[in-house]
Write a protein that holds these residues in place. Sequence first.
Motif, PDB file in Angstrom:
ATOM      1  N   VAL A  84      -3.102   9.069  -7.742  1.00 16.31           N
ATOM      2  CA  VAL A  84      -3.062  10.062  -6.662  1.00 16.31           C
ATOM      3  C   VAL A  84      -2.070   9.587  -5.610  1.00 16.31           C
ATOM      4  O   VAL A  84      -1.996   8.393  -5.310  1.00 16.31           O
ATOM      5  N   ILE A  85      -1.327  10.494  -5.035  1.00 14.35           N
ATOM      6  CA  ILE A  85      -0.452  10.208  -3.896  1.00 14.35           C
ATOM      7  C   ILE A  85      -0.958  11.004  -2.703  1.00 14.35           C
ATOM      8  O   ILE A  85      -1.156  12.224  -2.794  1.00 14.35           O
ATOM      9  N   ILE A  86      -1.179  10.319  -1.582  1.00  8.04           N
ATOM     10  CA  ILE A  86      -1.717  10.967  -0.378  1.00  8.04           C
ATOM     11  C   ILE A  86      -0.718  10.784   0.746  1.00  8.04           C
ATOM     12  O   ILE A  86      -0.250   9.672   1.007  1.00  8.04           O
ATOM     13  N   TRP A 144     -11.699   2.457   9.641  1.00  5.51           N
ATOM     14  CA  TRP A 144     -10.744   3.400   9.056  1.00  5.51           C
ATOM     15  C   TRP A 144      -9.399   2.726   8.845  1.00  5.51           C
ATOM     16  O   TRP A 144      -9.070   1.732   9.483  1.00  5.51           O
ATOM     17  N   MET A 145      -8.647   3.295   7.902  1.00 12.15           N
ATOM     18  CA  MET A 145      -7.285   2.851   7.593  1.00 12.15           C
ATOM     19  C   MET A 145      -6.373   4.048   7.617  1.00 12.15           C
ATOM     20  O   MET A 145      -6.739   5.134   7.149  1.00 12.15           O
ATOM     21  N   SER A 146      -5.180   3.838   8.159  1.00 11.14           N
ATOM     22  CA  SER A 146      -4.209   4.927   8.272  1.00 11.14           C
ATOM     23  C   SER A 146      -2.830   4.401   7.890  1.00 11.14           C
ATOM     24  O   SER A 146      -2.460   3.274   8.241  1.00 11.14           O
ATOM     25  N   ALA A 147      -2.083   5.221   7.121  1.00 19.05           N
ATOM     26  CA  ALA A 147      -0.716   4.890   6.730  1.00 19.05           C
ATOM     27  C   ALA A 147       0.052   6.183   6.495  1.00 19.05           C
ATOM     28  O   ALA A 147      -0.542   7.260   6.350  1.00 19.05           O
ATOM     29  N   LYS A 148       1.385   6.078   6.468  1.00 17.51           N
ATOM     30  CA  LYS A 148       2.204   7.271   6.223  1.00 17.51           C
ATOM     31  C   LYS A 148       1.933   7.841   4.850  1.00 17.51           C
ATOM     32  O   LYS A 148       1.946   9.052   4.663  1.00 17.51           O
ATOM     33  N   ALA A 149       1.715   6.977   3.874  1.00 17.51           N
ATOM     34  CA  ALA A 149       1.454   7.425   2.515  1.00 17.51           C
ATOM     35  C   ALA A 149       0.734   6.324   1.766  1.00 17.51           C
ATOM     36  O   ALA A 149       0.800   5.145   2.122  1.00 17.51           O
ATOM     37  N   ALA A 150       0.022   6.725   0.718  1.00 22.45           N
ATOM     38  CA  ALA A 150      -0.673   5.770  -0.126  1.00 22.45           C
ATOM     39  C   ALA A 150      -0.703   6.284  -1.547  1.00 22.45           C
ATOM     40  O   ALA A 150      -0.755   7.505  -1.784  1.00 22.45           O
TER      41      ALA A 150
END
Length: 729
Positions: free
Chosen positions: A67-69, A82-88
């Motif tokens: 999966v690409i988010i 929580w974790m946050s990034a531009k993409a994962a």
Amino acid sequence: MTREGDNIIASEDASVMNTELYALADKITYNTETKFVRLQGNVKIYKNDQLYLQANQATFYLNSDFVIIEPFYVQENSTGIWMSAKAAASNRNVFRFNSSIVSSCSVVSPAWRIDTSSGSFNKDKSIVQLWNARIYIGDVPIMYLPYMRLSTENKRTSGFLYPTTGSSSTEGFVYLQPYYLALQDFWDMTFTPQVRTNRGGGLNYEFRATSPYHDNLILNARYFYNTPEYVRNLNLVNSQIYGFDVKTSARNFMQKYLGLKSSIDNGLYVDFAYMNDLDYMRLDRFNYFLNTSSYTSRVNLYTQLGDNYFGANFKYFLNFNIADNRTTLQNLPNLQYHKYLSSLFFKELLYSIDYQLKNTYRPIGYSYVSNELSIPLGMNFSIFNKFLSLGIWANVYAGNIYAGNIFGNNKMPLYTFNTLDNSEFVLDPATNRYGNYLAANYRISLNLDIGRDYNKFFHALQASFNLSAPFANSVFTNGLLSKQVLQTYSLLGTNELQAIQNRFDIWDPSSFTSVFAGNTRIDLNLSNYFYNLNGQELFYWRASQILNLDDTISPVRTPMENKLGTSPISGLNLSTSFFYSFFYNAFTELALNANYSNKRVNAGISYYLKRDTAFAIDNLTLTRTITDASNFLRLNFGGDLGYFGVDGFISYDFRTNTILNLGVGIHKDIKCFGVAIKAGSDRTPILTNVTNDGNSQISVIQNTYVKFEIKFVPLTSVGYVYRLRPRIN
């Protein structure tokens, strides 16, 4: 829903699901040939009825775990991390990302956060791995770690725990690094190597286990090596410190672990420790306050069958106030049988039985084995409509003793000292290794229990009168418990009593309390209780006085005990306890306590005074000199002042005009973050070589410290302690 070639497009609260996931989005595009799914706008993916991840856009294949988010955001419900990034990119529930942020605070301007260059998150195991982690408080960087591994849920996981650090002018830089190992659900262990740059290094080990019956076991073992320079500077006894301790308890352990089929009640309690130095108790943390120089290990076993109790208890004493612990009396073991109060022949006639065997042993100095039996028999009658009860009892005591190892290493006699008439009384151990006693006494008691309801409160009054005395010609003693021994012991002054307690070659009969039960005495007790209409206790007063009618000097030499307490308003408790001697016309013990607590503030003050029971008398003026055994004051306070919280304490010894312990701190706590700073001073014992003959002695070290602590909720708390150069007294 529309179709464009192989693509099916759903809009307006669209959803898609497979056997594991359920997804919602503003728009979903699904390719029927490639099984490709694109979710756009307010993407929420659920797994097992819980929010799995949230993003603006996600792409995956229904027949693939990849999966690409974009952007990536995921939060653990149990901890709030929580974790946050531009993409994962996710493959089999493992998310990999670059330039991420981790926190448990608000997404907008978090109070603390971890910025990373890259990392991964295993959703199934709730494990985050971060590279080039930079920890920020607000926008201020405070720490850099090349690698971090942490759990995002409150679950036991093997790995390195956060270290304990500190600095001291005596011990240098201090670093304790625990490693936590949890391979199974029912046990875990922690290894904590430590280094103190100016002192040495060591290892702490802790093992914890729980049985299928939820009984817990804790085992600790510690070792530390002190450098020769550190030992020399503080004049310490031991260059190597080591020991172990184990704690466990279990109710009905015979049925659980030994296969007993009976339903008899039984239990086991273990609290056992061995250490060669009291500093063992401080090795697991840097700023541990210790105010004792001894330790008592206990192993207790019991079983109850109906009205019958059988018990065995072991006590092992570690006393670091003496040069050789082999001179300390140990209880190995004490055995007891007790028959609870029961009827005999008819309901009003009651009796009980108590038997104890004591094996009191030590390698150096006399030891002894004793047997003691007590059988009370009597009746209680209720009179005056049950407001008053009358009790008539008889009690038979019997016992004997055998003394062993009576000469010790110094070939000293068992019992020798100068009595008050300056003649020396020596009990020859060669001919006095036994002692026996037999006694019978009676007790007449009156007990009053009444209460009255007034307009706005209820008053309860309880009073008792007990007269006990030996039957005529009913007391027999000989040998080590002879009348001459007991009389000589009862006339000893304070100095002689202290010598007996600190010597291993002087016989001390005071542990045989039944021998001294033959005195004619009156026990008076009075209790008053006042309650409001809601049943809350408003005020109490309890008083008791013992009159020893056989005391040839005064029947009131035993002080009168009083206890009073009140709660005049909600949250405020006032109490006092004092012993007043009518013989000395002085307070022999006094305790004052005041405590106040509400939702935001708590404060307390306590004062304690204890005087020696024997007062020195000036032979010329016949005046008594009062000596304080204890005399100290303690204050503590704490509260939330809105913007920050405060707490503090102080203890002061009036005998030595010394501040024993002092501390003050401020702290600020919010939901996800906390910070605290504390400064203080304490006095703690250490084992040193200070006597001319090379024997060890307890010295007191004065520590002054500053402690800084940061809480990263719910991950951990980290702190740093700095101690100034200690002063040894």
